[in-house]
Write a protein that holds these residues in place. Structure first.
Motif, PDB file in Angstrom:
ATOM      1  N   SER A 159     -10.415  -6.232  -4.339  1.00  0.00           N
ATOM      2  CA  SER A 159     -10.827  -5.061  -3.548  1.00  0.00           C
ATOM      3  C   SER A 159      -9.680  -4.529  -2.703  1.00  0.00           C
ATOM      4  CB  SER A 159     -12.017  -5.421  -2.653  1.00  0.00           C
ATOM      5  OG  SER A 159     -13.145  -5.764  -3.431  1.00  0.00           O
ATOM      6  N   LEU A 160      -8.840  -5.426  -2.169  1.00  0.00           N
ATOM      7  CA  LEU A 160      -7.685  -4.995  -1.386  1.00  0.00           C
ATOM      8  C   LEU A 160      -6.714  -4.207  -2.261  1.00  0.00           C
ATOM      9  CD1 LEU A 160      -5.899  -4.971   1.126  1.00  0.00           C
ATOM     10  CD2 LEU A 160      -5.069  -7.247   0.494  1.00  0.00           C
ATOM     11  N   LEU A 161      -6.434  -4.717  -3.459  1.00  0.00           N
ATOM     12  CA  LEU A 161      -5.529  -3.993  -4.362  1.00  0.00           C
ATOM     13  C   LEU A 161      -6.103  -2.634  -4.733  1.00  0.00           C
ATOM     14  CD1 LEU A 161      -3.955  -6.533  -6.896  1.00  0.00           C
ATOM     15  CD2 LEU A 161      -3.267  -5.942  -4.582  1.00  0.00           C
ATOM     16  N   ARG A 162      -7.403  -2.600  -4.993  1.00  0.00           N
ATOM     17  CA  ARG A 162      -8.033  -1.329  -5.365  1.00  0.00           C
ATOM     18  C   ARG A 162      -7.944  -0.309  -4.231  1.00  0.00           C
ATOM     19  NH1 ARG A 162     -13.419  -3.896  -8.239  1.00  0.00           N
ATOM     20  NH2 ARG A 162     -12.498  -4.250 -10.306  1.00  0.00           N
ATOM     21  N   ALA A 163      -8.136  -0.771  -2.982  1.00  0.00           N
ATOM     22  CA  ALA A 163      -8.044   0.142  -1.832  1.00  0.00           C
ATOM     23  C   ALA A 163      -6.638   0.710  -1.703  1.00  0.00           C
ATOM     24  CB  ALA A 163      -8.443  -0.602  -0.553  1.00  0.00           C
ATOM     25  N   LEU A 164      -5.615  -0.143  -1.896  1.00  0.00           N
ATOM     26  CA  LEU A 164      -4.233   0.325  -1.830  1.00  0.00           C
ATOM     27  C   LEU A 164      -3.924   1.285  -2.977  1.00  0.00           C
ATOM     28  CD1 LEU A 164      -2.338  -2.977  -0.880  1.00  0.00           C
ATOM     29  CD2 LEU A 164      -3.067  -1.121   0.618  1.00  0.00           C
ATOM     30  N   ALA A 165      -4.414   0.945  -4.180  1.00  0.00           N
ATOM     31  CA  ALA A 165      -4.174   1.790  -5.349  1.00  0.00           C
ATOM     32  C   ALA A 165      -4.820   3.162  -5.174  1.00  0.00           C
ATOM     33  CB  ALA A 165      -4.694   1.110  -6.608  1.00  0.00           C
ATOM     34  N   GLU A 166      -6.029   3.175  -4.594  1.00  0.00           N
ATOM     35  CA  GLU A 166      -6.727   4.445  -4.386  1.00  0.00           C
ATOM     36  C   GLU A 166      -5.997   5.306  -3.358  1.00  0.00           C
ATOM     37  OE1 GLU A 166      -9.568   7.272  -5.227  1.00  0.00           O
ATOM     38  OE2 GLU A 166      -9.068   5.389  -6.259  1.00  0.00           O
ATOM     39  N   ALA A 167      -5.499   4.669  -2.282  1.00  0.00           N
ATOM     40  CA  ALA A 167      -4.724   5.407  -1.280  1.00  0.00           C
ATOM     41  C   ALA A 167      -3.454   5.972  -1.903  1.00  0.00           C
ATOM     42  CB  ALA A 167      -4.381   4.491  -0.107  1.00  0.00           C
ATOM     43  N   CYS A 168      -2.837   5.198  -2.823  1.00  0.00           N
ATOM     44  CA  CYS A 168      -1.617   5.665  -3.495  1.00  0.00           C
ATOM     45  C   CYS A 168      -1.930   6.835  -4.428  1.00  0.00           C
ATOM     46  CB  CYS A 168      -0.988   4.507  -4.263  1.00  0.00           C
ATOM     47  SG  CYS A 168       0.548   4.940  -5.109  1.00  0.00           S
ATOM     48  N   ARG A 169      -3.032   6.713  -5.181  1.00  0.00           N
ATOM     49  CA  ARG A 169      -3.397   7.759  -6.139  1.00  0.00           C
ATOM     50  C   ARG A 169      -3.642   9.098  -5.454  1.00  0.00           C
ATOM     51  NH1 ARG A 169      -7.762  10.205  -8.118  1.00  0.00           N
ATOM     52  NH2 ARG A 169      -9.162   9.106  -6.701  1.00  0.00           N
ATOM     53  N   THR A 170      -4.236   9.061  -4.254  1.00  0.00           N
ATOM     54  CA  THR A 170      -4.573  10.296  -3.535  1.00  0.00           C
ATOM     55  C   THR A 170      -3.530  10.642  -2.480  1.00  0.00           C
ATOM     56  OG1 THR A 170      -5.912   9.068  -1.920  1.00  0.00           O
ATOM     57  CG2 THR A 170      -7.026   9.865  -3.898  1.00  0.00           C
ATOM     58  N   GLN A 171      -2.385   9.910  -2.512  1.00  0.00           N
ATOM     59  CA  GLN A 171      -1.312  10.135  -1.530  1.00  0.00           C
ATOM     60  C   GLN A 171      -1.829  10.049  -0.092  1.00  0.00           C
ATOM     61  OE1 GLN A 171       2.228  10.633  -1.800  1.00  0.00           O
ATOM     62  NE2 GLN A 171       1.604   9.622  -3.699  1.00  0.00           N
ATOM     63  N   GLY A 172      -2.689   9.059   0.159  1.00  0.00           N
ATOM     64  CA  GLY A 172      -3.166   8.797   1.515  1.00  0.00           C
ATOM     65  C   GLY A 172      -4.406   9.569   1.901  1.00  0.00           C
ATOM     66  N   ASP A 173      -4.895  10.463   1.030  1.00  0.00           N
ATOM     67  CA  ASP A 173      -6.094  11.241   1.375  1.00  0.00           C
ATOM     68  C   ASP A 173      -7.351  10.372   1.338  1.00  0.00           C
ATOM     69  OD1 ASP A 173      -4.578  13.497   1.699  1.00  0.00           O
ATOM     70  OD2 ASP A 173      -4.908  14.243  -0.339  1.00  0.00           O
ATOM     71  N   GLU A 174      -7.383   9.415   0.406  1.00  0.00           N
ATOM     72  CA  GLU A 174      -8.539   8.508   0.293  1.00  0.00           C
ATOM     73  C   GLU A 174      -8.249   7.250   1.086  1.00  0.00           C
ATOM     74  OE1 GLU A 174     -12.336   7.671  -0.829  1.00  0.00           O
ATOM     75  OE2 GLU A 174     -11.259   9.449  -1.525  1.00  0.00           O
ATOM     76  N   GLN A 175      -8.961   7.059   2.182  1.00  0.00           N
ATOM     77  CA  GLN A 175      -8.703   5.940   3.084  1.00  0.00           C
ATOM     78  C   GLN A 175      -9.839   4.914   2.998  1.00  0.00           C
ATOM     79  OE1 GLN A 175      -6.043   5.214   5.081  1.00  0.00           O
ATOM     80  NE2 GLN A 175      -4.928   6.988   4.275  1.00  0.00           N
ATOM     81  N   PRO A 176      -9.584   3.655   3.398  1.00  0.00           N
ATOM     82  CA  PRO A 176     -10.634   2.632   3.392  1.00  0.00           C
ATOM     83  C   PRO A 176     -11.709   2.932   4.420  1.00  0.00           C
ATOM     84  CG  PRO A 176      -8.623   1.780   4.385  1.00  0.00           C
ATOM     85  CD  PRO A 176      -8.279   3.109   3.815  1.00  0.00           C
ATOM     86  N   ALA A 177     -12.705   2.023   4.507  1.00  0.00           N
ATOM     87  CA  ALA A 177     -13.860   2.245   5.387  1.00  0.00           C
ATOM     88  C   ALA A 177     -13.447   2.482   6.831  1.00  0.00           C
ATOM     89  CB  ALA A 177     -14.802   1.045   5.293  1.00  0.00           C
ATOM     90  N   ALA A 178     -12.394   1.823   7.288  1.00  0.00           N
ATOM     91  CA  ALA A 178     -11.884   2.020   8.648  1.00  0.00           C
ATOM     92  C   ALA A 178     -10.392   1.723   8.637  1.00  0.00           C
ATOM     93  CB  ALA A 178     -12.612   1.111   9.637  1.00  0.00           C
ATOM     94  N   GLY A 179      -9.681   2.274   9.618  1.00  0.00           N
ATOM     95  CA  GLY A 179      -8.245   2.066   9.683  1.00  0.00           C
ATOM     96  C   GLY A 179      -7.478   3.055   8.815  1.00  0.00           C
ATOM     97  N   LYS A 180      -6.165   2.799   8.680  1.00  0.00           N
ATOM     98  CA  LYS A 180      -5.309   3.766   7.997  1.00  0.00           C
ATOM     99  C   LYS A 180      -4.307   3.056   7.093  1.00  0.00           C
ATOM    100  CE  LYS A 180      -2.183   7.646   8.980  1.00  0.00           C
ATOM    101  NZ  LYS A 180      -1.480   8.405  10.049  1.00  0.00           N
TER     102      LYS A 180
END
Length: 605
Positions: free
Chosen positions: A331-352
């Motif tokens: 799940s951690l890798l997926r959250a980082l990958a998603e943030a990378c794919r959207t260039q930071g537009d898609e963020q996790p449930a909390a934090g940055k």
């Protein structure tokens, strides 16, 4: 003198036009612990299936010692999907019988994390049909290990086990009296368990004394003698040997050939990685920022896995990520990958999560992505690009990289649809690397890969300049390819482990001990809460009553057997059968009450 258990004499096996085994003669004796290695498709599984008489040889013969008790774990279990875990593993044993067996308790705790089988919805009474392949495999392994055998044959026993499970299994097999023949790609496991190695290559089997490290030393020496020094310089085995001798201390305590020859062989071999050079190159490719996490919360559906995570993955960082199943590694890798794919537009449930502008991520997930089955292997790689830059002026064509990954010139023209699972995994990794990423996420990259392909992948990653996170249960792979280990221990935090996986196992054991009410008392299958501590006098009284209850249970068991016989003998006398049946029901009720009392007393005693 050790008794010979199995003899394999001049055995040959041909599939189509290919001879998998050609005139092979081997033997297994009492006390042998043999590891079987070789490339995928070279005949390892075929060899052990013929050894166990699950498959017939074309020529030659296999003989077993009279009365041989043989246990076999194949890659496809024979469990009855309609039965429960209890029925398959425990059988007809009453609760007080199996819970009183230290061996059964050890196996269930080691493979499932507790006698209550946490993770299974109904514990021991879970029906097998809906379970996953990994869960079924652990059940089949537990069923095998609970029984007594003279010889155990295991085909990939570490599949679907986490780091703790593999460590437990290695310790368990070391203490068993049974002989062992084991096919596995887990090199740490081979080093821990085996005292002999069989290397299956091109129809023949080469035998070596010692574990995996000793095998690497001996094979390198054999190849050094058999080849010229210049051609030997190109052999990957030398780099593996250098790693074993320099990089990972105390991998072997009993080298079985001339150490001087090994040292001479690796005298001019550089360290596996020039860390400072790679770091400099990684900085040039990535800049100062790769992934910066600030007060991040990671969730999987409604479940919160990580909270208040502040962490930085820098340029050139090579991180091994370990942890309990379900703690959030993927799940951690997926959250980082998603943030990378959207260039930071898609963020996790909390934090940055801040992603570097130059990051080019390649993510190898556990699922093998489907490719056009009609494409040839080389075409599938060339779809990505024809050449790849490996840094420092090194460049490889698609065909050269295919060869390094075990796809020979002939194999490169094989349709993707005809590849095995392991070959598809290799192709997936190859396509990722051809895209020249500067950040790699590898989630269980060693699945389905044979040892030779693993060493080739490790060699490629040694000189790969970039940042990398590896999730793996293969200790050897993590130690070989990463520089630091971080862990998710199930407490929603990410921790740095300076001493690597050894420290992880120590921490997990300490957590288990702290959560267990008493190391001396077996955990009950009902998973009940910890009972308050009892005094020494109360413990002695409980032990005395426990023995009394066991005697009563034995008498009830004898009476129950007699009643069943009487019912069978008087099957036509309905009046008498009715009376016997009523007595039997009363007896069963009394036995159940006594078994519950036994479990209560076992906690106190």
């Amino acid at each position: 003198m050790a008794v010979n258990l199995v003899n394999v004499e001049q055995v040959s096996k041909v599939y189509g036009t290919r001879a998998l085994l050609d005139g092979v003669s081997l033997g297994v004796s009492e006390g042998d612990r043999i590891g079987v290695v070789g490339r995928n498709g070279d005949g390892k599984t075929t060899l052990i299936r013929m050894l166990a008489k699950l498959e017939d040889a074309d020529t030659g013969r296999v003989t077993h010692n009279g009365g041989l008790r043989l246990g076999v774990l194949t890659q496809h279990d024979s469990l009855d999907p309609a039965k429960t875990v209890r029925q398959e593993v425990i059988g007809d044993l009453a609760d007080h019988e199996w819970a009183g067996s230290s061996k059964i308790r050890d196996v269930l705790t080691g493979l499932f994390g507790g006698l209550a089988l946490p993770g299974f919805e109904h514990g021991l009474d879970t029906v097998i049909a809906p379970l996953s392949g990994g869960e079924r495999r652990r059940i089949a392994l537990a069923k095998l290990l609970i029984e007594e055998q003279d010889l155990i044959v295991l085909d990939e026993p570490t599949n679907h086990l986490d780091v703790e499970g593999i460590s437990w299994l290695a310790g368990h097999l070391r203490t068993r009296r049974s002989a062992l023949v084991c096919v596995t790609h887990d090199r740490w496991f081979l080093d821990q368990v085996c005292t002999r190695m069989w290397d299956v290559q091109r129809g023949t089997v080469h035998e070596y004394e010692g574990g995996y490290s000793d095998y690497v030393f001996a094979r390198a020496e054999r190849e050094r003698i058999a080849s010229t020094e210049e051609s030997k310089r190109q052999n990957l085995m030398r780099k593996e040997l250098a790693w074993l001798r320099r990089g990972a201390p105390a991998r072997t305590s009993k080298p079985r050939y001339r150490i001087e020859a090994a040292n001479e062989l690796i005298a001019d071999v550089p360290p596996p990685r020039d860390t400072s050079e790679l770091m400099k190159f990684a900085n040039a490719r990535l800049g100062k920022t790769v992934f910066d996490l600030e007060d991040v919360t990671v969730q999987a559906g409604p479940k919160t896995l990580l909270t208040h995570l502040t962490w930085q993955l820098g340029p050139g960082d090579r991180v091994g990520l370990v942890g309990v199943n379900g703690a959030g590694k993927t799940s951690l890798l997926r959250a980082l990958a998603e943030a990378c794919r959207t260039q930071g537009d898609e963020q996790p449930a909390a934090g940055k999560v801040v992603v570097g502008k130059t990051v080019k991520l390649a993510y190898l997930s556990q699922e093998v992505s489907e490719l056009n089955p009609n494409l040839r292997v080389l075409e599938a790689v060339q779809q990505v690009r024809d050449r790849v830059d490996l840094g420092k002026g090194r460049e490889m064509t698609a065909g050269q990289l295919c060869e390094q990954f075990g796809f020979t010139k002939e194999k490169q023209w094989t349709p993707v649809g005809d590849l095995s699972g392991g070959e598809r995994r290799r192709l997936q990794i190859l396509r990722l690397l051809m895209d020249e990423p500067n950040v790699l996420f590898l989630d269980e990259p060693t699945n389905d890969l044979d040892i030779e392909t693993l060493t080739q992948l490790e060699d490629l990653l040694d000189s790969w300049p970039g940042s990398m996170i590896v999730i793996s249960h293969d200790r050897f792979f993590i130690e070989r390819t990463t520089d630091k280990v971080m862990a998710l221990l199930g407490d929603r935090a990410l921790r740095m482990l300076p001493r690597g996986i050894d420290e992880y196992l120590e921490r997990r054991q300490k957590m288990e001990e702290e959560s267990t009410p008493s190391a001396a008392a077996p955990r009950t299958p009902t998973g009940s809460a910890a009972a308050p501590a009892v005094s020494a006098q109360e413990a002695r009284a409980a032990k005395k009553e426990l023995q009394k209850v066991e005697r009563q249970l034995d008498k009830l068991s004898t009476r129950e057997t007699a009643l069943h016989k009487q019912i069978a003998d008087n099957a036509t006398d309905f009046e008498k059968v009715a009376g016997l049946d009523a007595e039997l029901r009363e007896l069963v009720t009394e036995r159940d009450e006594l078994e519950m009392r036994w479990l209560e007393l076992a906690e106190d005693a």
